[in-house]
Write an enzyme that holds these catalytic residues in place. Sequence first.
Site, short mmCIF file in Angstrom:
data_model
loop_
_atom_site.label_atom_id
_atom_site.label_comp_id
_atom_site.label_asym_id
_atom_site.label_seq_id
_atom_site.Cartn_x
_atom_site.Cartn_y
_atom_site.Cartn_z
CG ASP A 81 -16.68 -9.30 -19.98
OD1 ASP A 81 -15.94 -10.28 -20.16
OD2 ASP A 81 -16.25 -8.13 -19.94
N GLY A 84 0.83 -1.20 0.00
CA GLY A 84 0.00 0.00 0.00
C GLY A 84 0.86 1.25 0.00
CB CYS A 132 5.27 -3.99 0.00
SG CYS A 132 6.15 -2.46 -0.36
CE1 TYR A 133 1.25 0.72 5.92
CE2 TYR A 133 -0.41 -1.01 5.71
CZ TYR A 133 0.05 0.13 6.34
OH TYR A 133 -0.66 0.69 7.37
CE LYS A 174 -12.60 -9.31 -21.01
NZ LYS A 174 -13.93 -8.90 -21.55
CD GLU A 187 2.46 -8.46 -5.64
OE1 GLU A 187 2.13 -7.34 -5.21
OE2 GLU A 187 3.28 -9.20 -5.05
CG HIS A 228 5.28 -5.54 -4.87
ND1 HIS A 228 4.03 -5.51 -4.29
CD2 HIS A 228 5.89 -4.38 -4.52
CE1 HIS A 228 3.88 -4.37 -3.63
NE2 HIS A 228 4.99 -3.67 -3.76
#
Length: 534
Positions: free
Chosen positions: A239, A60, A91-92, A389, A182, A180
């Site tokens: 969608d 964050g 991280c945060y 998606k 990710e 990170h």
Amino acid sequence: MDSQDVKSDLVLILDYGSQYTHLITRRIRQLSVYSLCLNGTASLESIRKENPKVIILSGGPHSVHAPQAPCFPSGFIEYVESEKIPVLGICYGLQLLVQRLGGQVSIGEKQEYGRMEIEVQKACGLFGNRKVGDKQVVWMSHGDEAVNLPQGFEVAARSQQGAVAAVEDNKRRFYGFQYHPEVTHTHEGMETLQHFLFDVCGVSAEWKMEDVLEQEIKAIQEKVRLEDHVICALSGGVDSTVAATLVHKAIGDRLHCVFVDNGLLRYKERERVMETFERDLHLPVTCVDATEQFLSQLKGVVDPEMKRKIIGKEFINIFDAFAHDLEQKFGKRPAYLVQGTLYPDVIESCPPPGTQSTHSHTIKSHHNVGGLPKNMKLKLIEPLKLLFKDEVRALGSILNVPEAFLKRHPFPGPGLAVRVLGDVTQGNALDILRQVDEIFIQSIKDAGIYDKIWQAFAVFLPIRSVGVQGDQRTHSHVVALRAVTSQDGMTADWYNFEHNFLDDVARKICNSVRGINRVVQDITSKPPSTIEWE
């Protein structure tokens, strides 16, 4: 889809506003593990209700020293220790764990941003079979750092500048990355997450799209009573089509689909889409021509957020009128509206606490999320709102939606309104854009690269440029071409076309579309830009 109904272990992410939080969710799902976000300050009761197997504290923009810095609820530490739930801070999230468990976090002497090398300090643990001294490239984005660790914690890795990069307390099952894992810039991030979830935490990879389908059908059948009728807004995109097919499977002919031609569609979109619905999908669809209604409301409007709000409002007015007609026919007013809202739509529109973080900023209002009027009479059914998606495409495949349809590039709900910058009713901007877009997309298909691209489109720019056409000076319009590659639409890289392809497309556009004398290409990734221009 209620997370309590999911037949697999849940990884719960407490979101503290990082731009990468959605990527944590996405990466975990790629490993066939169900993941879900909650507001980082959600109540302990809300967290308990989800019955998580693992909890991840996201990054964050905050400092743990800032007044009113977001934090997990009172009793959280005691809860996870008593239930033996592993907690990973990123991280945060790492800094929050360290500070709340009695360690010390300070402003870093050397702030760390971007790619950086880290070195393993502890064998096994977070880094599996990695040996002490092994190095890897990761993505950093922090100003504070942990300088004193709580009792029981060990340093698992340090950055090339000597700062703490990873920590672990195996006894109490607390872990943390100061980088990170990710993001794709962390080269071994997926392997690290996979090792953490399966080997360290013992999570099972049991989440399947077949389960999602079964759960959603059950949820819809429980929500929609036997006497109820339901409206579905079909846009012609993947969608809404998958959402309609799913709901039709659940309630049959009590679903009534409506396709609205709002004057903001692509070249011959109405004819092509209606043919597909009738020939391939066998869905009951009513087409409503509302071109004049939409364009009259948009005349003179240049602010993109206002465009989205107006379009959302007009769609709902049409659906209300359609519901009234159905009431006259069946003697009962439809109570529900089906929409193909996706998880990225929910994330970017920054919804209320309990669904997503209030610590991040609204990027844009999606017409089917933030653009809906508060006094809407119809209640929403959004069977895809927790899916990305590519997950929707997988679900559509199970539902036998034709593959050619599933591979269609995304098209924004507000249509060409967000691709004509400024007033959409200016001159013949919409007609020009339709022609340009058709040439661009057809050229991509002819080159055999359509499936390699996530999304491609043209943008009408609110400027004119001087040119020479037929030995005469022209002062004509400018269009931009944009094509990106992506996995989920939340991050994207621009597609690197062959120069000959771009040369050919630009020539076709300038030679075929009256009023255009200049073509430019958008080569910006997301972030810092969004995929659409508005």
